[in-house]
Design a protein around this motif. Structure first.
Motif, short mmCIF file in Angstrom:
data_model
loop_
_atom_site.label_atom_id
_atom_site.label_comp_id
_atom_site.label_asym_id
_atom_site.label_seq_id
_atom_site.Cartn_x
_atom_site.Cartn_y
_atom_site.Cartn_z
N VAL A 56 0.76 -0.89 -0.57
CA VAL A 56 0.05 -0.23 -0.23
C VAL A 56 0.98 1.08 -0.18
CG1 VAL A 56 -1.62 1.70 1.62
CG2 VAL A 56 -1.78 -0.95 1.30
N TYR A 57 1.38 1.92 -0.63
CA TYR A 57 1.19 3.27 -0.98
C TYR A 57 1.24 4.55 0.32
CZ TYR A 57 4.35 1.49 -4.77
OH TYR A 57 5.37 0.90 -5.21
N GLY A 58 1.17 4.91 0.01
CA GLY A 58 1.62 6.40 1.03
C GLY A 58 0.08 7.19 0.67
N ASP A 59 -0.28 6.80 -0.56
CA ASP A 59 -1.95 7.23 -0.45
C ASP A 59 -2.84 6.92 -0.52
OD1 ASP A 59 -1.55 6.26 -2.87
OD2 ASP A 59 -1.08 7.44 -4.67
N GLY A 60 -2.09 5.33 -0.22
CA GLY A 60 -3.17 4.86 0.12
C GLY A 60 -4.13 3.47 -0.83
N GLY A 61 -3.37 4.01 -2.09
CA GLY A 61 -3.28 3.43 -3.26
C GLY A 61 -2.45 1.61 -2.90
N ILE A 62 -3.57 0.74 -3.62
CA ILE A 62 -2.54 -1.20 -3.52
C ILE A 62 -1.62 -0.18 -5.16
CG2 ILE A 62 -2.50 -3.23 -3.91
CD1 ILE A 62 -5.93 -2.35 -2.07
N ALA A 63 -1.08 -0.92 -4.69
CA ALA A 63 0.13 -1.34 -5.60
C ALA A 63 0.88 -3.44 -6.10
CB ALA A 63 1.49 -1.06 -5.91
N SER A 64 -0.81 -4.24 -7.07
CA SER A 64 -0.78 -5.16 -6.86
C SER A 64 0.76 -5.64 -7.02
CB SER A 64 -2.07 -5.63 -7.52
OG SER A 64 -2.35 -4.80 -8.66
N SER A 65 1.34 -4.95 -8.57
CA SER A 65 2.19 -5.55 -9.02
C SER A 65 3.51 -5.71 -7.61
CB SER A 65 2.50 -4.71 -10.22
OG SER A 65 2.98 -3.33 -9.48
N GLY A 66 3.75 -4.80 -7.02
CA GLY A 66 3.46 -4.89 -6.11
C GLY A 66 5.25 -4.20 -5.63
N ASP A 67 6.20 -4.29 -4.74
CA ASP A 67 7.81 -3.83 -4.74
C ASP A 67 8.48 -5.07 -4.62
OD1 ASP A 67 7.53 -1.41 -5.26
OD2 ASP A 67 7.67 -1.23 -3.34
N TYR A 68 9.58 -4.98 -4.81
CA TYR A 68 11.15 -6.13 -5.17
C TYR A 68 10.94 -6.85 -3.51
CZ TYR A 68 12.73 -5.31 -9.12
OH TYR A 68 12.55 -5.30 -10.74
N VAL A 69 11.21 -7.88 -3.09
CA VAL A 69 10.14 -8.62 -1.26
C VAL A 69 11.72 -8.27 -0.82
CG1 VAL A 69 9.29 -10.39 -2.01
CG2 VAL A 69 11.84 -10.63 -2.98
N TYR A 70 12.78 -7.63 -1.44
CA TYR A 70 13.52 -7.05 -0.81
C TYR A 70 14.06 -5.90 -0.68
CZ TYR A 70 16.30 -6.77 -5.38
OH TYR A 70 17.03 -5.89 -6.51
N ASP A 71 13.69 -4.92 -1.25
CA ASP A 71 13.53 -3.38 -1.10
C ASP A 71 13.16 -2.77 1.19
OD1 ASP A 71 13.38 -2.79 -3.67
OD2 ASP A 71 11.33 -1.90 -3.71
N SER A 72 13.75 -1.85 0.97
CA SER A 72 14.49 -1.38 1.48
C SER A 72 13.60 -0.49 2.56
CB SER A 72 15.30 -1.28 2.23
OG SER A 72 15.97 -0.42 1.76
N TYR A 73 12.16 -0.23 1.49
CA TYR A 73 11.95 1.79 1.33
C TYR A 73 9.98 1.38 1.74
CZ TYR A 73 15.20 3.48 -0.35
OH TYR A 73 16.75 3.99 -0.91
N ASP A 74 9.93 0.02 2.41
CA ASP A 74 8.44 -0.54 2.86
C ASP A 74 7.95 -0.62 4.78
OD1 ASP A 74 7.38 -0.44 0.22
OD2 ASP A 74 8.40 -1.63 -0.43
N GLY A 75 7.28 0.10 5.45
CA GLY A 75 6.91 -0.07 6.80
C GLY A 75 6.07 -1.47 6.92
N VAL A 76 5.93 -2.00 7.66
CA VAL A 76 5.47 -2.90 8.56
C VAL A 76 4.22 -2.14 9.33
CG1 VAL A 76 5.35 -5.09 9.77
CG2 VAL A 76 7.67 -4.14 8.29
N ARG A 77 3.12 -2.69 9.05
CA ARG A 77 2.14 -2.29 10.00
C ARG A 77 0.90 -3.31 10.70
NH1 ARG A 77 -3.14 1.55 7.74
NH2 ARG A 77 -3.91 1.73 9.52
N PRO A 78 1.53 -4.51 11.61
CA PRO A 78 1.10 -5.70 11.71
C PRO A 78 0.04 -5.80 12.07
CG PRO A 78 2.93 -5.30 13.16
CD PRO A 78 2.19 -3.83 12.08
N ALA A 79 -0.66 -7.00 11.96
CA ALA A 79 -2.58 -7.60 12.30
C ALA A 79 -2.10 -8.58 12.81
CB ALA A 79 -3.34 -7.45 11.08
N LEU A 80 -3.46 -8.94 14.09
CA LEU A 80 -3.43 -9.71 15.07
C LEU A 80 -4.88 -9.67 15.22
CD1 LEU A 80 -3.37 -8.44 17.63
CD2 LEU A 80 -0.83 -7.84 17.23
N HIS A 81 -5.04 -10.86 16.17
CA HIS A 81 -6.32 -11.52 17.17
C HIS A 81 -6.13 -11.20 18.32
CE1 HIS A 81 -9.21 -12.46 13.32
NE2 HIS A 81 -8.14 -12.09 12.77
N LEU A 82 -6.56 -10.24 18.84
CA LEU A 82 -6.48 -10.56 20.71
C LEU A 82 -7.44 -11.56 21.43
CD1 LEU A 82 -4.55 -9.46 22.82
CD2 LEU A 82 -6.49 -7.28 23.04
N ASN A 83 -7.60 -11.93 21.94
CA ASN A 83 -8.27 -12.62 23.25
C ASN A 83 -8.68 -11.58 24.49
OD1 ASN A 83 -10.54 -13.95 24.69
ND2 ASN A 83 -9.83 -15.68 23.83
#
Length: 733
Positions: free
Chosen positions: A286-313
């Motif tokens: 997901v780019y900074g403007d909120g658009g989805i780049a389904s073509s993606g970035d290279y898996v070893y790119d270092s410019y993409d952040g991590v926004r984790p998800a989880l399920h909590l009890n």
């Protein structure tokens, strides 16, 4: 140039596919004094604003984050809600992570204390709560090397969950240094539920998603970030609903220390999805403007952040607390006034808007109020003019635009052009009105991105905004420079279109234009502008570009201003509640030399509807009156007196939608509104007498949103009730 602008619009509108007021009325009829003022002609000696008009206010942000500090506060959590295109998520505090510069050494790193993590609630099912981090919490490669991987075999999954070397394709051990251990205590970890993570193939390219996995912490997929139930938009287009802010720790490189993260210059950051990209060594983002780049970035790119998800009890963990709510967007609201008159619409009915038409009142947005001083910006783009008449290195001080706006002589601009007889100031304002416009010390800063010289400060009555001003939160604008912002967009008047200005034809931004800023661009023969999507274009356009338009600004002394009146409110989400201007007995502004227009007895101002024809070359066909909003007044008391429309139902047959609803007692009729935009952009509205409407000529494969409200009459004015709930329907093939 026109082709370039069209290409840019197409690039922006399709960018994500590739890379990605209430209106506070001032009493039912604006008080008896305001009514009396409405009967007086503009520019004919009306009393001061203070004695006749409502008190003007500074811009307001209507939708803001309601944050509750970490602590013991608990509250029953709700699923996301969406209203008028704005999604609101409940939030909780859970876990802690490095996020801010706590020790004051000027950088956010692992020497700082961890602070509570805010999570957005995507869904609630009993004790199970599906959470997504409110911000991008870290920086990590999807995979540490350039390798064909899936979610199952990438190093990102191992780092998030603390897996050993045997789990990822690179054979890297994360059991000692990982997100799970760094963010949560053992008790907190025990409350995080292992989730069956479904890894579908890429929906556009068919790239294999790999085996399903079981993980405590993971990334969202393309399917999940387009899920309406989670509060997202169903399209992959860019949208603030998917935007995420980087923490200070993320902005300086996070776990992998990528100092280049700051190059992007915006608080919004890109974030990884777990879905594959167009190839197995790419991952969607997901780019900074909120658009989805389904073509993606290279898996070893270092410019993409991590926004984790989880399920909590929730029932098994005491260490969480309610964090308030977060909206997907802030809505700016401006008070407006009528002041001056200009050519704007086709008033003589000859099928075109030009200088043979009557001038109509100019609506201005109030950017700030300080005593009697009111800072105003034109609500719409009013004219077409080159920033400078020739392709020359200029500053605001020496450009022809400044001279044309203010009526300066030849010695004031570099081209030596005399505008003393034909200029905006004289054509828009009477002499009395001009005397109330305050000369302003216009500060001309250098370009903040490229350092191009802004030139000397000037003193002007009319001028253009700067980059600094269109990113000023106090004026109701977005502070970002790199992404679109609805609170910076502006419609072109019909007159502007007929003069040849470029006008957006896209569904989302129909009728918008590019408007000049006074700040220099990348070079001195370029000037900055705001594009049709609200992007602050600091690189700029050639100063002699003839397709960019003028949106003037000025300071007004209210205590000495005659001929101005309260005009209502404008919101950045497209809502307009307008108070009609008084009808002048004569046109107060001078007539431009060569114009055949004669003084008119009356002028009827336009309603708050958007221009009907979005094309660059206007059609001679007149807009359908039934498709424009009614200019009637909706008072607070009136809304209470008119019942809300209930039980709206939609049916379609062969592309024709029939809308029906329960009758509302004691009303004169109804107004139905429909649009392809959840934010009601480019909406169409019709007045009907019965509780049923048939809507034709809808576009195939498009989703339409409908709402209805009832009205009664107070004399000749319509008083509306509240809108019904929104219903949507997709038009079949």
């Amino acid at each position: 140039m026109l082709i370039q602008l069209k290409n840019k619009e197409s690039d922006i509108v399709n960018k994500s596919k590739q890379k990605n007021f209430f209106f506070r009325k001032q009493a039912a009829l604006l008080l008896i004094g305001a009514l009396m003022a409405g009967l007086l002609p503009m520019g004919t000696g009306m009393k001061s604003w203070a004695t006749e008009q409502p008190t003007l206010r500074n811009p307001r942000i209507l939708k803001t984050t309601q944050e509750v500090a970490p602590g013991s506060v608990r509250k029953e959590l709700k699923n996301p809600t969406t209203e008028n295109g704005i999604t609101t998520w409940d939030c909780i505090w859970f876990g802690n992570y490095w996020q801010e510069d706590i020790n004051g050494d000027g950088k956010a790193d692992k020497n700082d204390e961890k602070t509570p993590i805010k999570w957005r609630v995507l869904s609630v099912e009993g004790d199970d709560v599906f959470l997504l981090a409110d911000k991008n919490l870290d920086v990590q490669r999807y995979n540490d090397t350039d390798t064909d991987v899936t979610w199952e075999t990438c190093t990102m999954r191992s780092w998030l969950n603390g897996y050993g070397a045997e789990i990822n394709k690179d054979g890297k051990d994360y059991s000692n240094n990982n997100f799970l251990n760094n963010a949560f205590s053992l008790d907190e970890q025990s409350a995080i539920k292992p989730t069956n993570v479904v890894n579908n193939d890429n929906p556009e390219y068919g790239t294999e998603g790999g085996n399903d996995t079981s993980d405590k912490v993971y990334l969202l997929s393309i399917d999940e970030v387009t899920n309406l139930e989670y509060g997202f938009d169903s399209s992959e287009d860019y949208t603030n609903i998917r935007q995420a802010v980087n923490t200070a720790y993320t902005a300086v490189g996070g776990e992998i220390g990528n100092s280049g993260m700051s190059w992007f210059g915006s608080t919004e950051g890109r974030w990884w999805l777990r879905s594959p990209g167009d190839y197995s060594n790419n991952a969607s983002v997901v780019y900074g403007d909120g658009g989805i780049a389904s073509s993606g970035d290279y898996v070893y790119d270092s410019y993409d952040g991590v926004r984790p998800a989880l399920h909590l009890n929730l029932s098994s963990i005491p260490n969480w607390s309610y964090a308030g709510t977060v909206p997907s967007d802030d809505v700016s609201e401006w008070d407006c006034i009528w002041f001056g008159n200009y050519w704007q619409e086709d008033t003589n009915g000859d099928g075109k808007a030009d200088k043979n038409d009557e001038k109509t009142p100019i609506k201005w947005r109030v950017l700030s109020v300080e005593g009697d001083d009111v800072f105003l910006l034109a609500d719409k783009n009013l004219d077409v003019q080159r920033y400078n008449d020739t392709d020359t290195d200029v500053t605001w001080e020496t450009c022809t635009m400044r001279s044309w706006l203010n009526g300066y002589r030849a010695e004031m601009n570099k081209d030596g052009k005399d505008y003393s007889n034909n200029n905006f100031l004289n054509n828009a304002f009477s002499l009395d009105e001009q005397s109330a416009i305050k000369p302003t010390n216009v500060v001309n800063n250098d370009n903040p991105e490229y350092g191009t010289e802004g030139g000397n400060d000037t003193s002007d009555k009319v001028y253009l905004l700067s980059i600094d001003e269109v990113t000023n939160l106090e004026y109701g604008f977005d502070s970002s420079r790199d992404y679109y912002a609805e609170n910076r967009t502006a419609l072109n008047t019909i007159f502007v279109k007929w003069r040849g200005a470029w006008t957006s034809q896209s569904e989302e931004y129909e009728g918008n234009g590019y408007w000049w800023l006074r700040s220099p661009g990348y070079n001195s023969n370029l000037a900055s502008s705001v594009d049709f999507s609200g992007l602050d274009d600091m690189f700029g356009r050639s100063v002699d570009d003839f397709l960019i338009v003028v949106r003037p600004a000025l300071h007004l002394n209210l205590s000495s201003a005659s001929g101005c009146q309260y005009a209502g409110i404008v919101n950045s989400d497209g809502k307009v509640e307008e108070i009609e201007a008084p009808a002048p007995s004569v046109i107060p502004s001078p007539i431009e030399p060569g114009n055949t227009q004669k003084p008119q007895e009356t002028i009827v101002p336009e309603t708050s509807s958007q221009p009907g024809d979005p094309s660059v070359v206007p059609s001679t066909q007149q807009p359908d009156p039934s498709a424009t909003p009614d200019p009637g007044i909706t008072s607070g008391s009136g809304k209470a007196a008119v019942g809300k429309v209930l039980a709206l139902k939609l049916k379609q047959k062969k592309g024709i939608v029939t809308a029906s609803w329960k009758k509302t007692i004691g009303v004169k009729g109804y107004q139905i509104c429909y649009s392809t935009s959840k934010k009601w952009k480019n909406k169409k509205q019709k007045l009907i007498k019965k509780n049923k409407a048939v809507i034709k000529n809808l576009k195939k494969k498009k989703t339409y949103y409908f709402r209805v409200r009832a009205y009664r009459l107070e004399g000749t004015k319509k008083v509306y009730g509240a809108w019904s709930g929104v219903k949507k329907i997709k038009i079949k093939k």
